[in-house]
Scaffold this motif. Structure first.
Motif, PDB file in Angstrom:
ATOM      1  N   SER A 166       9.062  -5.765  -8.672  1.00 32.24           N
ATOM      2  CA  SER A 166      10.044  -4.920  -7.986  1.00 32.24           C
ATOM      3  C   SER A 166      10.578  -3.843  -8.916  1.00 32.24           C
ATOM      4  CB  SER A 166      11.205  -5.774  -7.459  1.00 32.24           C
ATOM      5  OG  SER A 166      10.778  -6.616  -6.410  1.00 32.24           O
ATOM      6  N   GLU A 167      10.849  -4.203 -10.172  1.00 32.06           N
ATOM      7  CA  GLU A 167      11.325  -3.206 -11.137  1.00 32.06           C
ATOM      8  C   GLU A 167      10.274  -2.124 -11.360  1.00 32.06           C
ATOM      9  OE1 GLU A 167      14.225  -6.154 -13.800  1.00 32.06           O
ATOM     10  OE2 GLU A 167      12.120  -5.862 -14.351  1.00 32.06           O
ATOM     11  N   LEU A 168       9.020  -2.543 -11.436  1.00 29.76           N
ATOM     12  CA  LEU A 168       7.942  -1.577 -11.636  1.00 29.76           C
ATOM     13  C   LEU A 168       7.793  -0.669 -10.416  1.00 29.76           C
ATOM     14  CD1 LEU A 168       5.628  -0.591 -13.441  1.00 29.76           C
ATOM     15  CD2 LEU A 168       4.160  -2.302 -12.352  1.00 29.76           C
ATOM     16  N   ARG A 169       7.864  -1.255  -9.226  1.00 30.85           N
ATOM     17  CA  ARG A 169       7.738  -0.439  -8.010  1.00 30.85           C
ATOM     18  C   ARG A 169       8.882   0.574  -7.903  1.00 30.85           C
ATOM     19  NH1 ARG A 169       8.882  -3.874  -4.543  1.00 30.85           N
ATOM     20  NH2 ARG A 169      10.772  -3.008  -3.643  1.00 30.85           N
ATOM     21  N   ARG A 182       5.607  -2.437  -0.414  1.00 32.16           N
ATOM     22  CA  ARG A 182       5.717  -3.470  -1.444  1.00 32.16           C
ATOM     23  C   ARG A 182       4.428  -4.264  -1.612  1.00 32.16           C
ATOM     24  NH1 ARG A 182       9.612  -8.397  -0.297  1.00 32.16           N
ATOM     25  NH2 ARG A 182       7.855  -8.796   1.109  1.00 32.16           N
ATOM     26  N   ASP A 183       3.899  -4.796  -0.520  1.00 29.70           N
ATOM     27  CA  ASP A 183       2.732  -5.666  -0.633  1.00 29.70           C
ATOM     28  C   ASP A 183       1.511  -4.903  -1.139  1.00 29.70           C
ATOM     29  OD1 ASP A 183       4.299  -7.728   0.258  1.00 29.70           O
ATOM     30  OD2 ASP A 183       3.573  -7.665   2.324  1.00 29.70           O
ATOM     31  N   SER A 184       1.320  -3.687  -0.651  1.00 32.81           N
ATOM     32  CA  SER A 184       0.183  -2.889  -1.104  1.00 32.81           C
ATOM     33  C   SER A 184       0.325  -2.541  -2.580  1.00 32.81           C
ATOM     34  CB  SER A 184       0.049  -1.612  -0.276  1.00 32.81           C
ATOM     35  OG  SER A 184      -0.263  -1.919   1.066  1.00 32.81           O
ATOM     36  N   ASN A 186       1.954  -4.270  -4.861  1.00 29.94           N
ATOM     37  CA  ASN A 186       1.714  -5.474  -5.657  1.00 29.94           C
ATOM     38  C   ASN A 186       0.226  -5.768  -5.775  1.00 29.94           C
ATOM     39  OD1 ASN A 186       4.456  -5.665  -5.835  1.00 29.94           O
ATOM     40  ND2 ASN A 186       4.662  -7.436  -4.469  1.00 29.94           N
ATOM     41  N   ARG A 187      -0.528  -5.572  -4.688  1.00 27.85           N
ATOM     42  CA  ARG A 187      -1.980  -5.827  -4.747  1.00 27.85           C
ATOM     43  C   ARG A 187      -2.666  -4.869  -5.721  1.00 27.85           C
ATOM     44  NH1 ARG A 187      -1.428  -6.644   0.906  1.00 27.85           N
ATOM     45  NH2 ARG A 187      -2.127  -4.504   1.333  1.00 27.85           N
ATOM     46  N   ARG A 188      -2.163  -3.650  -5.788  1.00 30.13           N
ATOM     47  CA  ARG A 188      -2.779  -2.664  -6.691  1.00 30.13           C
ATOM     48  C   ARG A 188      -2.487  -2.966  -8.157  1.00 30.13           C
ATOM     49  NH1 ARG A 188      -3.500   2.314  -4.020  1.00 30.13           N
ATOM     50  NH2 ARG A 188      -4.158   1.850  -1.889  1.00 30.13           N
ATOM     51  N   VAL A 189      -1.234  -3.350  -8.444  1.00 28.90           N
ATOM     52  CA  VAL A 189      -0.843  -3.446  -9.856  1.00 28.90           C
ATOM     53  C   VAL A 189      -1.161  -4.801 -10.482  1.00 28.90           C
ATOM     54  CG1 VAL A 189       0.994  -1.754  -9.518  1.00 28.90           C
ATOM     55  CG2 VAL A 189       1.542  -4.188  -9.415  1.00 28.90           C
ATOM     56  N   GLN A 190      -1.165  -5.865  -9.707  1.00 32.09           N
ATOM     57  CA  GLN A 190      -1.323  -7.188 -10.305  1.00 32.09           C
ATOM     58  C   GLN A 190      -2.621  -7.354 -11.085  1.00 32.09           C
ATOM     59  OE1 GLN A 190      -0.058  -9.537  -6.737  1.00 32.09           O
ATOM     60  NE2 GLN A 190       1.108 -10.732  -8.228  1.00 32.09           N
ATOM     61  N   PRO A 191      -3.760  -6.789 -10.636  1.00 34.14           N
ATOM     62  CA  PRO A 191      -4.974  -6.927 -11.454  1.00 34.14           C
ATOM     63  C   PRO A 191      -4.879  -6.229 -12.806  1.00 34.14           C
ATOM     64  CG  PRO A 191      -5.540  -6.344  -9.190  1.00 34.14           C
ATOM     65  CD  PRO A 191      -4.061  -6.173  -9.326  1.00 34.14           C
ATOM     66  N   LEU A 192      -3.900  -5.321 -12.962  1.00 35.64           N
ATOM     67  CA  LEU A 192      -3.755  -4.577 -14.209  1.00 35.64           C
ATOM     68  C   LEU A 192      -2.650  -5.139 -15.098  1.00 35.64           C
ATOM     69  CD1 LEU A 192      -4.000  -0.966 -12.722  1.00 35.64           C
ATOM     70  CD2 LEU A 192      -5.848  -2.461 -13.497  1.00 35.64           C
TER      71      LEU A 192
END
Length: 236
Positions: A166-169, A182-184, A186-192
């Motif tokens: 949330s802080e990153l978004r 939010r969900d999109s 999170n899906r983009r950033v979590q692999p990185l």
């Protein structure tokens, strides 16, 4: 009869050459820029004319240190472009080699100048007009910043790690000037990112007003990207 050729550089008019720097940061979820003021109180970007036998890089460091009170060590400004309208400075023919740098707000507590909010278009939120073409320089700086933040998670390290998703978004929303799904996101950033764990292998969390949220830090090569533009909340 052909005109005589000359090899004397003094036969050609020469402009003054300056370096101007837009220092950007995010303060209280708002994108801001550091402005200073001339003797008449007009807002302007910090800058400096290139002195004899000094390089552009030397002058960038001098602006950071002498004009802004910042140590140039570990600061890596981005070259924007040359602003060369012959009429940009009423004092005389002057070109500006403009740069931009994004720094965490914590590094700017003692900066010489004011951190003022800017719009997504790069203008001051207050509507105040800056000196010369400095508004155009800020617009170019914010464009460059948004391009980087459309591509990778916090590439300029404005957030101290580790952080919650949330802080990153919210950081990306402040820079991009729009709400993100939010969900999109999170899906983009979590692999990185790498989820943080303690010595026992349990997830490290932080309570942020609601239930505890997992903490993450950057992971993988710095060239890894989201792959395509981050979807806005109103994209459906």
């Amino acid at each position: 009869m052909a005109a005589a050729r000359t090899s004397r550089l003094t036969d050609y008019p020469r402009p003054n050459v300056a370096v101007d720097i837009a220092v950007l940061s995010v303060v209280d979820a708002t994108l801001c820029v550091v402005v200073q003021r001339d003797d008449d109180g007009t807002a302007m970007l910090p800058g400096r004319f290139i002195r004899e036998r000094r390089t552009v890089a030397d002058t960038v460091g001098e602006v950071l240190q002498l004009k802004l009170g910042l140590s140039p060590d570990h600061i890596h400004p981005h070259l924007l472009r040359v602003f060369d309208d012959p009429d940009r400075d009423p004092r005389g023919w002057t070109i500006s080699i403009a740069h931009a740098v994004a720094l965490p707000a914590a590094q700017l507590t003692d900066v010489v100048g004011e951190l003022v909010p800017v719009t997504p278009a790069g203008t001051l939120t207050s509507g105040e007009v800056l000196l010369y073409d400095h508004t155009q320089i800020i617009a170019a700086a914010t464009d460059s910043l948004r391009e980087r933040y459309e591509d990778r998670p916090d590439p300029d390290n404005l957030l101290p790690q580790p952080y919650t998703l949330s802080e990153l978004r919210e950081l990306h929303e402040a820079i991009l000037g729009r709400r993100l799904m939010r969900d999109s996101f999170n899906r983009r950033v979590q692999p990185l990112l790498a989820p943080q764990t303690d010595a026992t292998g349990s997830p490290v969390t932080r309570a942020a007003g609601g239930r505890p949220a997992r903490l993450y830090a950057k992971d993988g090569p710095p060239t890894a990207t989201f792959g395509w533009k981050l979807p806005s909340r109103d994209d459906g």
